[in-house]
Write an enzyme that holds these catalytic residues in place. Sequence first.
Site, PDB file in Angstrom:
ATOM      1  N   LEU A  12     -12.920 -12.499  24.334  1.00 57.73           N
ATOM      2  CA  LEU A  12     -11.720 -12.458  23.496  1.00 57.73           C
ATOM      3  C   LEU A  12     -11.531 -13.822  22.852  1.00 57.73           C
ATOM      4  O   LEU A  12     -11.165 -14.792  23.516  1.00 57.73           O
ATOM      5  CB  LEU A  12     -10.489 -12.100  24.341  1.00 57.73           C
ATOM      6  CG  LEU A  12     -10.564 -10.840  25.189  1.00 57.73           C
ATOM      7  CD1 LEU A  12      -9.232 -10.595  25.902  1.00 57.73           C
ATOM      8  CD2 LEU A  12     -10.935  -9.631  24.337  1.00 57.73           C
ATOM      9  N   GLY A  15     -13.365 -18.839  18.508  1.00 59.74           N
ATOM     10  CA  GLY A  15     -13.125 -20.116  17.844  1.00 59.74           C
ATOM     11  C   GLY A  15     -14.079 -21.165  18.368  1.00 59.74           C
ATOM     12  O   GLY A  15     -15.237 -20.880  18.686  1.00 59.74           O
ATOM     13  N   VAL A  16     -13.604 -22.389  18.484  1.00 59.71           N
ATOM     14  CA  VAL A  16     -14.454 -23.500  18.927  1.00 59.71           C
ATOM     15  C   VAL A  16     -15.031 -23.229  20.306  1.00 59.71           C
ATOM     16  O   VAL A  16     -16.229 -23.407  20.546  1.00 59.71           O
ATOM     17  CB  VAL A  16     -13.644 -24.816  18.932  1.00 59.71           C
ATOM     18  CG1 VAL A  16     -14.459 -25.946  19.538  1.00 59.71           C
ATOM     19  CG2 VAL A  16     -13.211 -25.175  17.512  1.00 59.71           C
ATOM     20  N   ARG A  48      -9.534 -12.068  15.459  1.00 62.64           N
ATOM     21  CA  ARG A  48      -8.354 -11.668  14.681  1.00 62.64           C
ATOM     22  C   ARG A  48      -8.748 -11.151  13.314  1.00 62.64           C
ATOM     23  O   ARG A  48      -8.149 -10.206  12.808  1.00 62.64           O
ATOM     24  CB  ARG A  48      -7.406 -12.854  14.540  1.00 62.64           C
ATOM     25  CG  ARG A  48      -6.718 -13.251  15.838  1.00 62.64           C
ATOM     26  CD  ARG A  48      -5.813 -14.440  15.635  1.00 62.64           C
ATOM     27  NE  ARG A  48      -5.165 -14.851  16.884  1.00 62.64           N
ATOM     28  CZ  ARG A  48      -4.398 -15.928  17.013  1.00 62.64           C
ATOM     29  NH1 ARG A  48      -4.174 -16.697  15.961  1.00 62.64           N
ATOM     30  NH2 ARG A  48      -3.862 -16.230  18.170  1.00 62.64           N
ATOM     31  N   ARG A  49      -9.738 -11.797  12.736  1.00 61.63           N
ATOM     32  CA  ARG A  49     -10.154 -11.423  11.378  1.00 61.63           C
ATOM     33  C   ARG A  49     -11.652 -11.145  11.367  1.00 61.63           C
ATOM     34  O   ARG A  49     -12.460 -12.016  11.677  1.00 61.63           O
ATOM     35  CB  ARG A  49      -9.831 -12.536  10.383  1.00 61.63           C
ATOM     36  CG  ARG A  49      -8.342 -12.867  10.288  1.00 61.63           C
ATOM     37  CD  ARG A  49      -8.097 -14.014   9.319  1.00 61.63           C
ATOM     38  NE  ARG A  49      -6.690 -14.422   9.312  1.00 61.63           N
ATOM     39  CZ  ARG A  49      -6.173 -15.294  10.158  1.00 61.63           C
ATOM     40  NH1 ARG A  49      -6.950 -15.844  11.089  1.00 61.63           N
ATOM     41  NH2 ARG A  49      -4.896 -15.621  10.095  1.00 61.63           N
ATOM     42  N   LYS A 107      -4.118 -22.155  29.708  1.00 58.84           N
ATOM     43  CA  LYS A 107      -3.196 -22.934  30.544  1.00 58.84           C
ATOM     44  C   LYS A 107      -1.744 -22.540  30.320  1.00 58.84           C
ATOM     45  O   LYS A 107      -0.952 -22.499  31.270  1.00 58.84           O
ATOM     46  CB  LYS A 107      -3.379 -24.424  30.284  1.00 58.84           C
ATOM     47  CG  LYS A 107      -3.263 -24.818  28.818  1.00 58.84           C
ATOM     48  CD  LYS A 107      -3.657 -26.239  28.593  1.00 58.84           C
ATOM     49  CE  LYS A 107      -3.802 -26.549  27.107  1.00 58.84           C
ATOM     50  NZ  LYS A 107      -5.020 -25.938  26.539  1.00 58.84           N
ATOM     51  N   ASP A 203       1.364 -29.585  26.699  1.00 56.04           N
ATOM     52  CA  ASP A 203       0.031 -29.264  27.204  1.00 56.04           C
ATOM     53  C   ASP A 203      -0.152 -29.835  28.609  1.00 56.04           C
ATOM     54  O   ASP A 203      -0.595 -29.141  29.527  1.00 56.04           O
ATOM     55  CB  ASP A 203      -1.027 -29.837  26.251  1.00 56.04           C
ATOM     56  CG  ASP A 203      -2.438 -29.668  26.771  1.00 56.04           C
ATOM     57  OD1 ASP A 203      -3.019 -28.591  26.554  1.00 56.04           O
ATOM     58  OD2 ASP A 203      -2.963 -30.619  27.392  1.00 56.04           O
ATOM     59  N   LYS A 207      -0.580 -27.946  32.497  1.00 54.85           N
ATOM     60  CA  LYS A 207      -1.662 -28.274  33.427  1.00 54.85           C
ATOM     61  C   LYS A 207      -1.109 -28.793  34.750  1.00 54.85           C
ATOM     62  O   LYS A 207      -1.646 -28.483  35.821  1.00 54.85           O
ATOM     63  CB  LYS A 207      -2.583 -29.309  32.778  1.00 54.85           C
ATOM     64  CG  LYS A 207      -3.323 -28.777  31.556  1.00 54.85           C
ATOM     65  CD  LYS A 207      -4.056 -29.874  30.818  1.00 54.85           C
ATOM     66  CE  LYS A 207      -4.776 -29.333  29.594  1.00 54.85           C
ATOM     67  NZ  LYS A 207      -5.419 -30.405  28.788  1.00 54.85           N
ATOM     68  N   GLY A 306     -12.702 -30.060  24.073  1.00 56.25           N
ATOM     69  CA  GLY A 306     -13.851 -29.857  23.192  1.00 56.25           C
ATOM     70  C   GLY A 306     -14.542 -28.542  23.505  1.00 56.25           C
ATOM     71  O   GLY A 306     -14.452 -28.018  24.621  1.00 56.25           O
TER      72      GLY A 306
END
Length: 430
Positions: A12, A15-16, A48-49, A107, A203, A207, A306
């Site tokens: 799912l 992306g990166v 999504r696209r 997270k 963020d 965590k 990353g």
Amino acid sequence: MMRTQPLKVALLGCGVVGSEVARIMTTHATDLAARIGAPVELAGVAVRRGGRERAGIDPALITTDAVELVKRDDIDVVVEVIGGIEPARGLILSAMEHGASVVSANKALLAEDGSTLHASAAKHGVDLYYEAAVAGAIPLLRPLRESLAGDKVERVLGIVNGTTNFILDRMDTTGAGFAEALDEATALGYAEADPTADIEGFDAAAKAAILAGLAFHTRVTAADVYREGITEVSAADVASAKAMDCVVKLLAICERGADGQSVSARVHPAMIPRSHPLASVREAYNAVFVESEAAGQLMFYGPGAGGAPTASAVLGDLVAVCRNKLSGATGPGESAYAALTPQPVGIARTRYHLSLDVADRAGVLAQVAAVFAQHDVSIDTVRQQGRDGDATLVIVTHTATDAALAATVADLRGMDIVRDIAGIMRVEGE
């Protein structure tokens, strides 16, 4: 014996992180199969696209219907790297209901509603692994959940956000202001176009909630974590830290209460001595200290963000979950038996660094010191500099509670002789 029938994985998000997970699954397929005991096959990728090519991924695997993908009876493991609360929560719960184990890097969701996810995993006899949710590639959550399961953790202290560490490092090493350092972080890709989650501490707070829950066997949510970001950290604060042979870092601190029945979790900037190992953590790296009763101090260090580092943690979880699938077992679930009470930041004890602009006349220091004494905040050192009828007092306290310091500051603000409180920062790691 190697099983020939593959374990099927639904991804799912592409992306990166997701694209890197897919790449490693393809390029390291032989090694992964040998380590697991069966081949792993990417059976679908929800995005999504649709309609655009994604390097290294068969277009036939791409779908925009994530709901249908996680409900497929042939899916063994769902890897969720889309982030956010919804639709991620609904998709994970649906996957578990249909018998799939889940590997997540989410997270925010785990910090807000991890208990619901754990309960669903237990109900349906599947795994929920999430090493990638904290500190990227650094093996941290599994040591807390498994390696230290027989020990008693007392404290977790660390740098868990690479963006803010990069910004503060630049402010320290180059003398840049906050805005200038943020611009550099954005240009280099360390900061998002909207950096709010990082620079305001959201963020890191998510965590910290996850770390506290695992370390202290207690349900801790992001709402239980005291949070301050770094937007108010000035070049003057960094210079003051240098004068004390310290450096400013955004720290996540999770502690067992002295009463043995409570836990506190907080995220805020703090000065730490340059002699402390965390002071040498540069650029976008993360590092976390774990202090336990038997093992003592353990330090975990490495790249905290990353695509490749996070994908490494995801794949490590994927291997563990697939092995469990083959053996018909599940890994450790939620451990919240201790049920410690989350405490407000007011009970936290630390030292403080304050910079006050005051009237430069006789008796001012004595009046200021009296306010500190009234609230049982002991002063360690005072440095005074005069200028044009005013003066700057730089005060470092001994250990005091956050509540006592807050009351002291409130009284100082009401004094005519105090022109401004230019800066307040905690001092940790000593």
